[in-house]
Design an enzyme around this catalytic site. Sequence first.
Site, PDB file in Angstrom:
ATOM      1  N   PHE A   8       0.828  -1.203   0.000  1.00  0.00           N
ATOM      2  CA  PHE A   8       0.000   0.000   0.000  1.00  0.00           C
ATOM      3  C   PHE A   8       0.860   1.250   0.000  1.00  0.00           C
ATOM      4  O   PHE A   8       1.937   1.290   0.618  1.00  0.00           O
ATOM      5  CB  PHE A   8      -0.870   0.055   1.260  1.00  0.00           C
ATOM      6  CG  PHE A   8      -2.037  -0.882   1.277  1.00  0.00           C
ATOM      7  CD1 PHE A   8      -3.234  -0.543   0.669  1.00  0.00           C
ATOM      8  CD2 PHE A   8      -1.938  -2.107   1.914  1.00  0.00           C
ATOM      9  CE1 PHE A   8      -4.323  -1.403   0.694  1.00  0.00           C
ATOM     10  CE2 PHE A   8      -3.009  -2.984   1.952  1.00  0.00           C
ATOM     11  CZ  PHE A   8      -4.206  -2.629   1.341  1.00  0.00           C
ATOM     12  N   ASP A   9       0.376   2.267  -0.660  1.00  0.00           N
ATOM     13  CA  ASP A   9       0.829   3.627  -0.376  1.00  0.00           C
ATOM     14  C   ASP A   9       0.160   4.016   0.944  1.00  0.00           C
ATOM     15  O   ASP A   9      -0.805   3.374   1.375  1.00  0.00           O
ATOM     16  CB  ASP A   9       0.399   4.566  -1.502  1.00  0.00           C
ATOM     17  CG  ASP A   9       0.685   6.016  -1.199  1.00  0.00           C
ATOM     18  OD1 ASP A   9       1.831   6.329  -0.835  1.00  0.00           O
ATOM     19  OD2 ASP A   9      -0.249   6.831  -1.300  1.00  0.00           O
ATOM     20  N   ALA A  10       0.655   5.043   1.577  1.00  0.00           N
ATOM     21  CA  ALA A  10       0.074   5.460   2.863  1.00  0.00           C
ATOM     22  C   ALA A  10      -0.907   6.618   2.695  1.00  0.00           C
ATOM     23  O   ALA A  10      -2.125   6.452   2.843  1.00  0.00           O
ATOM     24  CB  ALA A  10       1.180   5.840   3.843  1.00  0.00           C
ATOM     25  N   ASP A 181      -2.869   5.824  -4.540  1.00  0.00           N
ATOM     26  CA  ASP A 181      -3.685   6.883  -5.140  1.00  0.00           C
ATOM     27  C   ASP A 181      -2.983   7.636  -6.255  1.00  0.00           C
ATOM     28  O   ASP A 181      -3.621   8.297  -7.070  1.00  0.00           O
ATOM     29  CB  ASP A 181      -4.109   7.889  -4.065  1.00  0.00           C
ATOM     30  CG  ASP A 181      -2.934   8.745  -3.611  1.00  0.00           C
ATOM     31  OD1 ASP A 181      -2.903   9.953  -3.920  1.00  0.00           O
ATOM     32  OD2 ASP A 181      -2.024   8.207  -2.960  1.00  0.00           O
TER      33      ASP A 181
END
Length: 227
Positions: A8-10, A181
Site C-alpha cells: 500500500f501507499d500510505a 492513489d
Amino acid sequence: MKYKVILFDADDTLFDFKKTENYALENLMSSLDTDYDKDYCINIYKEINTKIWKEFEEGKITSDDLKIERFQRLIDKLNLSDDATRLSELYVKFLGQGSFLYEDTKDLLDYLSKNYKLGIITNGLADVQHRRIRESDVGHYFDDVIISDEIKIAKPNPEIFEYALKSLNHDDKSSVLMVGDSLSSDIKGGLNASIDTCWCNLANKINNTDIVPKYEINNLLDLKNIL
C-alpha cells in the site's frame, strides 16, 4: 488466491493526508508574522509543496533539501522575516501529530491481515511517517513499512519495490499487488517494477495519462472484490 502480498501507499490511500496537512498548516500558519490571511498562506504553501514533491519524484531534489527548500520558497513568496529551518521543524512536529485514518482503513486491514502479507511503501519523510504510520493504530498490521527518506530511493523507481519485496522475503512478483492513489508514483512505480497495480481513486479523478493500472477502486472496501 492470486495475490499473497499487498503493498500500500500510505497517504491519500489509507491515511487522510489532507486532514493531516490541514491540521499541521493551521497550526504552522498561526505562528507566522504576516499580514496575509491564513487561508491565502496555506494555498500558497500547497502550490509550492505540490511542485517540489513533483521535483522529488523526478529526482531533481533530495528529501533532505526538500524539507527546507519548500519553506524557503514560502518565505520568498510571502516576504516573510522568518527562518526556513524553524518553519520546517515546526511543520514536521505538527505533521507527526496527525495520524488520521479513512473510515474503512482499519476494517480493510483487519480483513486482509488474516490472509495476506501487508506492507507500505511511502515517499514520505522518515521523521514524519515513522510516528504517523509505524506508531499508529494500524501499524501492527504491516510486516514492514518502507519509507523513501530512510533508504534514499523513491517511487516510481522500481528499486524501492525490489527493496520492499526483499525485506518481506518474497520474490514472486506475479503474486504482488500495489495499491495507491498516485498514478505518477504508485501506479507507474508498480508498472516499472512489473507488479500488478490498483489505482485507489477515492476522489473519482479522471485518468488523462498514459499510465494504466490493472484495477481501479473508488472505495477502499472494494479491494476485497478484486482479491
